[in-house]
Design a protein around this motif. Structure first.
Motif, PDB file in Angstrom:
ATOM      1  N   GLY B 512       8.934  54.152 -41.499  1.00 58.56           N
ATOM      2  CA  GLY B 512       8.879  52.763 -40.982  1.00 58.56           C
ATOM      3  C   GLY B 512       8.871  51.761 -42.131  1.00 58.56           C
ATOM      4  N   VAL B 514       9.952  52.122 -45.206  1.00 52.07           N
ATOM      5  CA  VAL B 514      11.262  52.055 -45.891  1.00 52.07           C
ATOM      6  C   VAL B 514      12.265  51.259 -45.050  1.00 52.07           C
ATOM      7  N   THR B 515      12.329  51.604 -43.760  1.00 49.23           N
ATOM      8  CA  THR B 515      13.286  50.942 -42.877  1.00 49.23           C
ATOM      9  C   THR B 515      12.994  49.444 -42.787  1.00 49.23           C
ATOM     10  N   ASN B 516      11.738  49.151 -42.565  1.00 48.23           N
ATOM     11  CA  ASN B 516      11.358  47.749 -42.417  1.00 48.23           C
ATOM     12  C   ASN B 516      11.615  46.970 -43.703  1.00 48.23           C
ATOM     13  N   SER B 518      13.753  47.728 -46.022  1.00 47.40           N
ATOM     14  CA  SER B 518      15.197  47.588 -46.187  1.00 47.40           C
ATOM     15  C   SER B 518      15.732  46.439 -45.325  1.00 47.40           C
ATOM     16  N   THR B 519      15.283  46.434 -44.084  1.00 44.93           N
ATOM     17  CA  THR B 519      15.707  45.400 -43.140  1.00 44.93           C
ATOM     18  C   THR B 519      15.301  44.019 -43.643  1.00 44.93           C
ATOM     19  N   ARG B 522      17.538  42.873 -46.395  1.00 45.75           N
ATOM     20  CA  ARG B 522      18.831  42.479 -45.844  1.00 45.75           C
ATOM     21  C   ARG B 522      18.731  41.098 -45.173  1.00 45.75           C
ATOM     22  N   MET B 523      17.641  40.919 -44.447  1.00 49.17           N
ATOM     23  CA  MET B 523      17.454  39.639 -43.752  1.00 49.17           C
ATOM     24  C   MET B 523      17.316  38.488 -44.754  1.00 49.17           C
ATOM     25  N   ASN B 530      17.395  35.272 -42.911  1.00 54.46           N
ATOM     26  CA  ASN B 530      16.640  35.371 -41.629  1.00 54.46           C
ATOM     27  C   ASN B 530      15.167  35.508 -41.980  1.00 54.46           C
ATOM     28  N   THR B 537       9.573  41.938 -40.191  1.00 53.77           N
ATOM     29  CA  THR B 537       9.726  43.287 -40.755  1.00 53.77           C
ATOM     30  C   THR B 537       8.703  43.547 -41.857  1.00 53.77           C
TER      31      THR B 537
END
Lengths: 122, 719
Positions: B512, B514-516, B518-519, B522-523, B530, B537
């Motif tokens: 979670g 790592v994904t968050n 990363s997100t 990106r945002m 964003n 995130t």
């Protein structure tokens, strides 16, 4: 043109929260389900371009779902994600036709490459 | 007349001398009284020779006992020669006639020169006494007075010779009489002796007779007594085979009355019909030839009783030979009882032999080694197992002492224990020790040693039952090793399972994060960024980070503590930690867990981690048991309570498939599993852990579905 639909099936709520945001950042439309049964019941298989599937789940697990889909002749590309690092699982799922398997935690790059592999070109 | 007167004077002188000589002569016999004839004659000759002028005097006596002494001679001292009486006598016998017909006789050169006149003087009335010869060379010999003197002397000598002869005869007769009397006396004495002897003999014979008579009477009485009181049957028969005696014992044994069988043929009374022919033939043969196959021997035969029974008897038959025809006496003994005893003895012997055989077979085929040794410790007997175990033969063992084959370090203890046995301080002992085999290798044995009290024939001896425990030791060692390996495997397995579980627990939030993250990046990188999405995130990243932190905290609680093997701890707390770690797994298996923890639980002493492994095992076990359950709620109840014994008990109750009765016993055995992917060591290891804590682990079927696994640990205050 409509965005390609990526379906995430994982019993872990945090994954269902975080992964769709990332996939959306990649430019995909995302559907999430907390179980395989739920996914099958949704009737979403036809518009699913790629399935991001957890292996260990209560009830029908990821492997069962892969088998079920294969049995139906459904050829949805599947990317497995799992918290348990097990090379024998990797071999098994790849033989069954999976595109890739990612061990948690995985990088966004690894996911993106897998998705590319699943859907030919971006 | 002058001449006459002169001559007369001379004559008177001569006469006077002659009278003197006569007086002397007549006085001689006084000395002759009782004398011997030769002494008388010697005396006379000496007197005559000196009275008369003679050349010699010779006398020959008759009827004397000794001829040699019957002659006597006196020679004049004027002679040059001195012939002896026999020489003189011989010369006289050849020169003159025996009867001297001519008298006086003139001889010339008789021993001496010149003529010599011999005058014989016959002794006795009929010359029966002998003769005296006087010789003189004087020419006037014999003068008248000389003749007178010689005659008187001869008469006188004859009287006295006769006297002497009579005396001698009287003496002889007296002596003979004495001899005869003595002889007769001796004869009489001998006769007397003989008589005495005869009397004595007769007396002795009489006494003997009396004694024999008494003896006979006594013997007869004795015989009667023997007959009457003998325990043996005595039956006598005459040469015709008829019974002449039948004693009370015979009556008792054979049942006949004496008066009824006396005079009857023995064969018809005592001998069974089947044997009668043989008896008749044998008896007839004996009477004809004297040969017998039964006399003087001890035989076993069959006898017939009055009631028809045939009984075994021992019999000895004596033949009594008297003046008349022989008779026979048989001594019989009923040996029915003895036969039975013999049979019983034989049977007892057989049983003993069988028993002996059985025991020998036990000894020989015993699965454990058996060794007998004397009190010194030398082997007496060994069984094949013992021989095989040590590689020595039975003969080799007989040369060995038990210490010879016992390893050095075990000898002192072993000797001391044996000494205790012999002193009666112990009845038996057990010892685990090592023997050295003949080939030098070692064998571990467990010996039970005791003293077997002896009997009259068998002295006390040592008995050792020897079990080869080398294999058991190896097996135990192997088992220990396997247990230890199992425990290791179990630990590793449990740890790896735990690790997988932990990895899963940690990887989820990590994933979670790592994904968050990363997100989030990106945002923020988007154009326009964003920010709101990134914030969200980032917030989720923090949340997942905290989740991961919680997992680590729990892990630290589980592993972080110092691993002291035994410590005081709270079982409830330990259980709660395990439950917390199992939550996700429980969820995945759609199992609802209920915990019911006692508040009065005593603290326990032990290896906390190991106990938690047991709890984890039991929870997993419950999950597995319910994995196929669809028709009912999958429920797991973890309960702690104070045990009746004061210990702490933990139970895990599932609603699963329960325990198959067929495998119930195997539940706790290593590698027994009902699961396709299990190793089957969980319950086995769990039980080992509990046992190492002086605790207990068991399983029970529920009243409803499923099973309950429980363990109890002793309270720390109890240990």
């Amino acid at each position: 043109m409509d965005k390609l639909v990526v379906v995430v099936v994982d019993d872990d709520e945090s994954v269902r929260e975080s992964l769709p945001d990332l996939l959306k950042e990649f430019g995909f439309a995302v559907l999430t389900f907390s179980s395989a049964e739920e996914f099958l019941a949704s009737g979403s298989t036809a518009r699913t371009s790629c399935l991001v599937l957890d292996i260990a789940m209560p009830g029908m697990n990821g492997l069962d779902l892969q088998k079920e889909l294969k049995g139906r002749g459904d050829k949805i590309p599947i990317i497995f994600i799992t918290g348990k690092r097990d090379e024998s699982i990797r071999k098994r799922v790849l033989e069954q036709g999976a595109v890739d398997i990612l061990f948690k935690p995985f990088s966004d790059t690894a996911l993106r490459q897998a998705l590319h592999k699943a859907m030919g070109s971006d | 007349m002058a001449a006459q007167s002169e001559g007369s004077a001379e004559e008177i002188k001569g006469l006077r001398r002659c009278i003197n000589d006569l007086v002397s002569m007549l006085a001689l016999p006084a000395a002759w009284m009782g004398g011997e004839p030769l002494r008388i004659m010697g005396n006379l000759l000496d007197a005559l020779l000196s009275m008369l002028s003679l050349d010699f005097l010779y006398v020959r006596l008759k009827n004397t006992a000794d001829a040699a002494t019957g002659e006597m001679v006196r020679i004049s001292p004027t002679w040059a020669v001195k012939p002896g009486p026999q020489e003189m006598g011989e010369r006289l016998r050849t020169s003159v006639d025996d009867d001297f017909q001519e008298s006086p006789l003139l001889l010339s050169n008789f021993f001496v020169e010149g003529d010599i006149t011999l005058v014989p003087l016959r002794l006795g009335l009929h010359d029966d006494l002998g003769i005296i010869i006087a010789g003189s060379r004087r020419s006037d010999f014999p003068q008248q007075t000389e003749r007178l003197l010689l005659n008187v002397a001869a008469n006188e000598a004859a009287v006295w010779l006769r006297e002497a002869s009579l005396l001698s005869e009287e003496r002889r007769v007296s002596s003979e009489l004495d001899r005869r009397v003595a002889q007769r006396t001796a004869d009489l004495a001998a006769i007397n002796d003989e008589l005495q002897r005869e009397i004595a003999e007769r007396k002795s014979a009489e006494e003997k007779f009396l004694r024999e008579e008494t003896e006979l009477k006594r013997s007869q009485a004795h015989k009667a007594a023997i007959l009457d009181s003998s325990l043996d049957c005595i039956v006598a028969m005459d040469h015709q085979g008829c019974i002449t005696e039948f004693n009370p014992a015979a009556e008792r044994v054979f049942g006949y009355k004496r008066e009824n069988v006396l005079g009857k043929p023995l064969a018809h009374v005592l001998i069974p019909p089947s044997l009668r022919q043989q008896h008749h033939l044998g008896f007839a043969h004996h009477l004809a030839t004297g040969e017998s196959r039964v006399l003087g021997k001890r035989l076993e035969m069959t006898a017939l009783c009055a009631d028809g029974r045939e009984i075994p008897v021992e019999i000895a038959i004596a033949r009594i030979q008297q003046d008349g025809p022989p008779s026979f006496t048989g001594y019989l003994r009923d040996i029915t009882a003895r036969k039975q005893n013999e049979d019983a003895l034989l049977e007892a012997h057989t049983r003993l032999a069988q028993s002996e055989e059985r025991w020998r077979s036990v000894f020989e085929s015993s699965a454990i080694g058996v060794a007998l040794a004397d009190l010194e410790g030398r082997f007496i007997a060994t069984n094949p197992v013992f021989q095989k175990m040590l590689g020595y033969t039975e003969q080799e063992f007989e040369q060995l002492h038990f210490l010879d084959i016992t390893v050095e370090e075990d000898r002192d203890l072993n000797s001391a224990l044996v000494a205790d046995l012999l002193d009666g301080k112990r009845r038996e002992f057990e010892i685990e020790k090592q023997y050295r085999r003949k080939n030098g290798s070692l064998v571990s044995v467990r010996n039970s040693v005791s003293v077997v009290s002896g009997s009259d024939r068998v002295p006390r001896f040592l008995l050792a039952l020897s079990e080869d425990v080398t294999r058991r030791h190896l097996a135990e060692a192997a088992l220990d090793k396997a247990r230890s390996e199992l425990a290791h495997v179990a630990r590793v397995t449990a740890l790896s399972a735990l690790t997988a579980s932990i990895a899963h627990e940690v990887n989820q939030p990590l994933s979670g994060i790592v994904t968050n993250a990363s997100t989030c990046l990106r945002m923020l990188d988007a154009d326009p960024p964003n920010v709101e999405g990134a914030r969200e995130t980032a917030r989720r990243t923090i949340r997942d980070g905290n989740r991961a932190s919680d997992v680590i905290t729990r892990l630290r609680a589980l592993f972080g503590k110092k691993s002291t093997p035994f410590e005081l701890f709270d079982l409830n707390e330990a259980a709660q930690e395990v439950i917390a770690l199992s939550v996700s797994e429980l969820q995945r298996n759609r199992v609802t867990l209920q915990s019911n923890l006692a508040t009065d639980l005593p603290s326990v002493l032990g290896d906390r981690i190991q106990v938690q492994q047991v709890i984890l095992n039991l929870i997993r076990n419950g999950l597995d048991a319910m994995s196929t359950v669809e028709d009912r709620q999958r429920e797991l109840l973890v309960m702690t309570e104070r045990d009746e014994g004061g210990g702490a008990r933990l139970s895990v109750t599932d609603s699963g498939v329960g325990i198959d009765p067929q495998i119930e016993e195997k539940l706790f055995e290593p590698f027994h599993t009902t699961k396709g992917d299990g190793m089957g060591i969980g319950l086995s290891v769990s039980r080992s852990i509990m046992e190492s804590h002086q605790g207990r682990l068991w399983a029970a079927r529920n009243e409803g579905p499923g099973a309950t696994f429980s363990f109890v640990l002793p309270s720390s205050t109890n240990t």
